[in-house]
Design a protein around this motif. Structure first.
Motif, mmCIF file in Angstrom:
data_model
loop_
_atom_site.group_PDB
_atom_site.id
_atom_site.type_symbol
_atom_site.label_atom_id
_atom_site.label_comp_id
_atom_site.label_asym_id
_atom_site.label_seq_id
_atom_site.Cartn_x
_atom_site.Cartn_y
_atom_site.Cartn_z
ATOM 1 N N ASP A 1 4.770 -5.681 0.260
ATOM 2 C CA ASP A 1 6.068 -4.992 0.211
ATOM 3 C C ASP A 1 7.027 -5.670 -0.765
ATOM 4 O O ASP A 1 7.785 -5.004 -1.464
ATOM 5 N N SER A 2 6.980 -6.990 -0.817
ATOM 6 C CA SER A 2 7.859 -7.718 -1.732
ATOM 7 C C SER A 2 7.553 -7.351 -3.185
ATOM 8 O O SER A 2 8.462 -7.082 -3.974
ATOM 9 N N VAL A 3 6.274 -7.320 -3.538
ATOM 10 C CA VAL A 3 5.894 -6.934 -4.897
ATOM 11 C C VAL A 3 6.216 -5.463 -5.133
ATOM 12 O O VAL A 3 6.777 -5.095 -6.167
ATOM 13 N N SER A 4 5.897 -4.615 -4.174
ATOM 14 C CA SER A 4 6.122 -3.170 -4.322
ATOM 15 C C SER A 4 7.585 -2.833 -4.578
ATOM 16 O O SER A 4 7.879 -1.915 -5.345
ATOM 17 N N ARG A 5 8.498 -3.566 -3.941
ATOM 18 C CA ARG A 5 9.929 -3.312 -4.153
ATOM 19 C C ARG A 5 10.375 -3.670 -5.567
ATOM 20 O O ARG A 5 11.379 -3.168 -6.058
ATOM 21 N N SER A 6 9.627 -4.543 -6.235
ATOM 22 C CA SER A 6 10.056 -5.003 -7.554
ATOM 23 C C SER A 6 9.391 -4.275 -8.721
ATOM 24 O O SER A 6 9.666 -4.590 -9.871
ATOM 25 N N VAL A 7 8.520 -3.308 -8.422
ATOM 26 C CA VAL A 7 7.825 -2.572 -9.486
ATOM 27 C C VAL A 7 8.049 -1.073 -9.293
ATOM 28 O O VAL A 7 8.339 -0.622 -8.186
ATOM 29 N N PRO A 8 7.884 -0.284 -10.359
ATOM 30 C CA PRO A 8 8.165 1.149 -10.267
ATOM 31 C C PRO A 8 6.987 2.015 -9.825
ATOM 32 O O PRO A 8 6.998 3.222 -10.040
ATOM 33 N N PHE A 9 5.982 1.442 -9.206
ATOM 34 C CA PHE A 9 4.773 2.183 -8.862
ATOM 35 C C PHE A 9 4.759 2.560 -7.389
ATOM 36 O O PHE A 9 5.196 1.786 -6.535
ATOM 37 N N ASN A 10 4.226 3.744 -7.077
ATOM 38 C CA ASN A 10 4.015 4.138 -5.688
ATOM 39 C C ASN A 10 2.901 3.285 -5.111
ATOM 40 O O ASN A 10 1.870 3.103 -5.748
ATOM 41 N N ASN A 11 3.122 2.770 -3.899
ATOM 42 C CA ASN A 11 2.105 1.973 -3.222
ATOM 43 C C ASN A 11 1.556 2.768 -2.053
ATOM 44 O O ASN A 11 2.309 3.346 -1.282
ATOM 45 N N HIS A 12 0.242 2.814 -1.948
ATOM 46 C CA HIS A 12 -0.438 3.503 -0.856
ATOM 47 C C HIS A 12 -1.119 2.451 0.004
ATOM 48 O O HIS A 12 -1.922 1.666 -0.491
ATOM 49 N N LYS A 13 -0.794 2.434 1.277
ATOM 50 C CA LYS A 13 -1.385 1.464 2.195
ATOM 51 C C LYS A 13 -2.360 2.180 3.116
ATOM 52 O O LYS A 13 -2.141 3.328 3.501
ATOM 53 N N PHE A 14 -3.402 1.468 3.470
ATOM 54 C CA PHE A 14 -4.320 1.975 4.483
ATOM 55 C C PHE A 14 -4.899 0.789 5.231
ATOM 56 O O PHE A 14 -4.941 -0.328 4.713
ATOM 57 N N CYS A 15 -5.306 1.030 6.448
ATOM 58 C CA CYS A 15 -5.930 -0.013 7.249
ATOM 59 C C CYS A 15 -7.424 0.287 7.338
ATOM 60 O O CYS A 15 -7.822 1.261 7.966
ATOM 61 N N PRO A 16 -8.256 -0.526 6.671
ATOM 62 C CA PRO A 16 -9.698 -0.261 6.703
ATOM 63 C C PRO A 16 -10.266 -0.223 8.115
ATOM 64 O O PRO A 16 -11.244 0.473 8.375
ATOM 65 N N LEU A 17 -9.636 -0.942 9.032
ATOM 66 C CA LEU A 17 -10.131 -0.958 10.404
ATOM 67 C C LEU A 17 -9.920 0.377 11.106
ATOM 68 O O LEU A 17 -10.595 0.681 12.084
ATOM 69 N N ASN A 18 -8.984 1.168 10.601
ATOM 70 C CA ASN A 18 -8.698 2.471 11.203
ATOM 71 C C ASN A 18 -9.363 3.621 10.462
ATOM 72 O O ASN A 18 -9.164 4.771 10.813
ATOM 73 N N GLU A 19 -10.118 3.318 9.420
ATOM 74 C CA GLU A 19 -10.754 4.354 8.610
ATOM 75 C C GLU A 19 -12.173 4.603 9.103
ATOM 76 O O GLU A 19 -13.028 3.741 8.981
ATOM 77 N N PRO A 20 -12.425 5.783 9.649
ATOM 78 C CA PRO A 20 -13.820 6.064 10.019
ATOM 79 C C PRO A 20 -14.659 6.247 8.749
ATOM 80 O O PRO A 20 -14.193 6.801 7.766
ATOM 81 N N LEU A 21 -15.879 5.734 8.784
ATOM 82 C CA LEU A 21 -16.747 5.850 7.616
ATOM 83 C C LEU A 21 -17.040 7.309 7.280
ATOM 84 O O LEU A 21 -17.390 7.627 6.153
ATOM 85 N N THR A 22 -16.879 8.176 8.232
ATOM 86 C CA THR A 22 -17.140 9.594 7.969
ATOM 87 C C THR A 22 -15.984 10.264 7.235
ATOM 88 O O THR A 22 -16.083 11.408 6.858
#
Length: 165
Positions: free
Chosen positions: A120-141
């Protein structure tokens, strides 16, 4: 074995090589062969830093200079943060000539390895959209297994629609 892939009869290109295809043959040609004995000397210590910054920025720029939207992995660590911040500096001077860049971050809610604070600290200082995901919550399907296989394909595309805006 570094040249192996998931695909039968398909190999990775060796590091520091490119593929030359002609009507007669297909061959890998080495384009970079560093001399381990070569040393660089600069008159002042700060000259080393300046040269490193030039090389690092040029390296990031070459990877951004594409015809397609780009995505950078932002883990919150020093390496990925440095790449994203360098990309931000490049976009300030050459952004109108470059495709859109977005960042992608794996987060691990409430686990000791989570680096959301740094992301979040880096994301606030740059003009790019950041997409977060939690691999533990991602079903392989949910396409993750396809993305893993695609890492070895000649053309990488993100199936999750992150770049569809």
């Amino acid at each position: 074995h570094i040249e192996r892939t998931f695909f039968k009869d398909i190999s990775r290109i060796k590091p520091s090589h490119f593929v030359l295809v002609t009507s007669d043959e297909v061959k890998q040609i080495r384009y970079w062969n560093p001399d381990p004995n070569k040393e660089s000397y600069y008159p002042k210590p700060e000259d080393y830093l300046e040269r490193f910054k030039e090389l690092f920025t040029d390296s990031v720029y070459k990877r951004l200079n594409t015809s397609y939207p780009a995505m950078a992995h932002l883990s919150g660590g020093l390496d990925s943060s440095s790449v994203v911040v360098a990309a931000s500096d490049i976009y300030q001077t050459k952004g109108n000539k470059l495709p859109r860049l977005e960042t992608l971050s794996a987060v691990f809610d409430d686990l000791p390895c989570d680096e959301t604070l740094y992301i979040d600290s880096v994301s606030r200082s740059v003009p790019f959209n950041n997409h977060k995901f939690c691999p533990l919550n991602e079903p392989l399907t949910n396409g993750l297994i396809d993305d893993i296989w695609e890492i070895d394909s000649p053309y990488l595309s993100i199936h999750r629609g992150l770049l569809s805006n």
